[in-house]
Enzyme design. Structure first.
Site, PDB file in Angstrom:
ATOM      1  N   CYS A 170      -8.769  -7.125  93.751  1.00 53.40           N
ATOM      2  CA  CYS A 170      -7.591  -6.795  92.939  1.00 53.40           C
ATOM      3  C   CYS A 170      -6.365  -7.596  93.386  1.00 53.40           C
ATOM      4  O   CYS A 170      -6.306  -8.784  93.128  1.00 53.40           O
ATOM      5  CB  CYS A 170      -7.346  -5.283  92.934  1.00 53.40           C
ATOM      6  SG  CYS A 170      -6.318  -4.767  91.544  1.00 53.40           S
ATOM      7  N   HIS A 228     -12.637  -2.961  91.291  1.00 56.21           N
ATOM      8  CA  HIS A 228     -12.664  -2.228  92.570  1.00 56.21           C
ATOM      9  C   HIS A 228     -14.044  -1.725  92.972  1.00 56.21           C
ATOM     10  O   HIS A 228     -14.386  -0.571  92.688  1.00 56.21           O
ATOM     11  CB  HIS A 228     -11.718  -1.028  92.484  1.00 56.21           C
ATOM     12  CG  HIS A 228     -10.288  -1.422  92.573  1.00 56.21           C
ATOM     13  ND1 HIS A 228      -9.643  -1.629  93.776  1.00 56.21           N
ATOM     14  CD2 HIS A 228      -9.385  -1.671  91.601  1.00 56.21           C
ATOM     15  CE1 HIS A 228      -8.394  -1.987  93.552  1.00 56.21           C
ATOM     16  NE2 HIS A 228      -8.201  -2.025  92.239  1.00 56.21           N
ATOM     17  N   GLU A 273     -14.992  -0.757  95.829  1.00 55.40           N
ATOM     18  CA  GLU A 273     -14.914   0.295  96.853  1.00 55.40           C
ATOM     19  C   GLU A 273     -14.608   1.677  96.263  1.00 55.40           C
ATOM     20  O   GLU A 273     -14.882   2.691  96.886  1.00 55.40           O
ATOM     21  CB  GLU A 273     -13.870  -0.072  97.922  1.00 55.40           C
ATOM     22  CG  GLU A 273     -12.407   0.144  97.553  1.00 55.40           C
ATOM     23  CD  GLU A 273     -11.894  -0.772  96.451  1.00 55.40           C
ATOM     24  OE1 GLU A 273     -12.566  -1.770  96.132  1.00 55.40           O
ATOM     25  OE2 GLU A 273     -10.818  -0.479  95.895  1.00 55.40           O
TER      26      GLU A 273
END
Ligand SMILES: *[C@@H]1O[C@H](CO)[C@@H](O)[C@H](O)[C@H]1NC(C)=O
Ligand SMILES: *[C@@H]1O[C@H](CO)[C@@H](O)[C@H](O)[C@H]1NC(C)=O
Ligand SMILES: *[C@@H]1O[C@H](CO)[C@@H](O)[C@H](O)[C@H]1NC(C)=O
Ligand SMILES: *[C@@H]1O[C@H](CO)[C@@H](O)[C@H](O)[C@H]1NC(C)=O
Ligand SMILES: *[C@@H]1O[C@H](CO)[C@@H](O)[C@H](O)[C@H]1NC(C)=O
Length: 319
Positions: free
Chosen positions: A132, A243, A245
């Protein structure tokens, strides 16, 4: 395998490399990898808590794949950053909101990027991963310009539009076929950004075009096609605008984060890929004391669900 060299060009380095040759002879890979994660300036709700932070989901992401984390403060000297570079096995540039050109985060990213290119040119494998904001920062560093465009992507889960290069890419080539299919049709990747690198601007910029290969793109609601995943052609540098994660480690109901079994697999495979890249690096701390003092275990995460979309953050530099 890259044969480690003497670090004669580095500024401050340690004398003892005690375990080094033992590890080298017993295993072709470093089985105790340590990833540095850049802290960034605390803003909005976090500035009362401290000067810099790291969202804990990035730490969990790395830990879940079998590596340890060293946080990288925003208040070290250049010599200290250099020394840290030669102590860690890879670098993660997390998401967030730091300024891409003026923040200490951006300066640290640029310094580590320069050192990583040097190291890789000299035959030392040193991987960098940007997520990001980290993705955007890498585009600014590589091109020397902010070529981003405002897109309608602040909370949008999407499937990836893979390019034909994805299948044979270093990042995706060992992913299970079923997971690649799922990634292509299910909304497993959360986009949480207001700025994007359009395919147009990428293609029109020589530095970017010569450095990265596009692995996936996406389209926003206004028809702007932007790059969602890329890897460097000749360096172990990887960047995702989405993202990986969050699927396993963030639970805010304000964000459309996928938590399905496939979504969790995406988190695992991406993390494992990057940590495996770091296993090809043999940088290490001077001694165990220095290593222990640098690890994230010296910090305790804070529960921040009520003031942000992160479940937990680590304050790295206090007020
Ligand atoms: C570990 O290395 C640092 C840096 O070289 C040194 O200052 C320190 O004394 C060393 N500690 C031990 C226990 O060897
Ligand atoms: C390209 O980058 C410039 C900034 O240099 C930006 O103003 C413009 O909107 C971008 N165009 C596209 C199509 O991404
Ligand atoms: C392409 O890049 C050049 C600078 O390298 C710039 O002058 C031109 O406006 C860009 N074209 C588009 C369509 O963004
Ligand atoms: C994939 O690309 C097509 C064609 O450009 C576009 O219509 C579609 O919206 C894209 N899908 C996603 C999820 O971005
Ligand atoms: C958020 O929760 C923490 C305890 O977990 C509390 O100390 C803090 O005051 C809360 N902040 C707000 C803005 O409600």
């Amino acid at each position: 395998m890259a044969i480690p060299r003497s670090h004669s060009y580095a500024v401050v380095l340690c004398v003892s490399f005690s375990l080094f040759w033992e590890q080298l002879s017993s295993s072709p890979l470093n089985q105790r990898p340590i990833i540095g994660i850049l802290a960034q300036e605390a803003s909005y709700s976090f500035d009362k808590l401290g000067k810099s932070y790291i969202a804990a989901s990035y730490v969990k992401y790395i830990e879940s794949a079998g590596a340890r984390v060293v946080p990288i403060s925003i208040s070290l000297t250049e010599d200290q950053y250099q020394k840290l570079f030669y102590s860690i096995n890879g670098l993660l540039l997390p998401g967030g909101g730091a300024n891409l050109k003026t923040s200490q985060f951006s300066k640290n990213a640029a310094l580590f990027y320069k050192l990583a290119l040097q190291a890789n040119n000299d035959g030392t494998h040193f991987p960098i991963w940007g997520t990001c904001l980290g993705f955007e920062e890498l585009t600014v560093i590589t091109s020397g310009k902010k070529l981003l465009i405002n897109t309608d992507t602040s909370n949008v889960p999407l499937p990836l539009n893979f390019t034909k290069d994805a299948k044979d890419s270093r990042m995706f080539k060992d992913f299970p076929v079923d997971l690649m299919k799922a990634l292509a049709v299910e909304p497993l990747t959360l986009n949480s950004h207001r700025w994007s690198l359009s395919v147009k601007n990428f293609t029109n910029n020589t530095e970017l075009r010569n450095f990265y290969k596009i692995l996936s793109t996406n389209m926003d609601s206004q028809g702007i096609e932007f790059i969602s995943t890329m890897e460097a052609l000749n360096y172990p540098i990887y960047a995702v605008q989405w993202h990986p994660e969050k699927n396993s480690f963030e639970w805010s109901r304000k964000k459309y984060i996928a938590h399905t079994p496939n979504a969790v697999k995406v988190t695992s495979y991406m993390a494992e890929f990057f940590v495996n890249e770091a296993r090809k690096n043999w940088h290490q701390f001077c001694n165990e004391t220095e290593e222990k003092n640098a690890l994230i275990y010296n910090y305790a995460p804070i529960y921040t669900e009520n003031i942000s979309s992160f479940e937990q953050i680590y304050i790295i530099d206090g007020n």
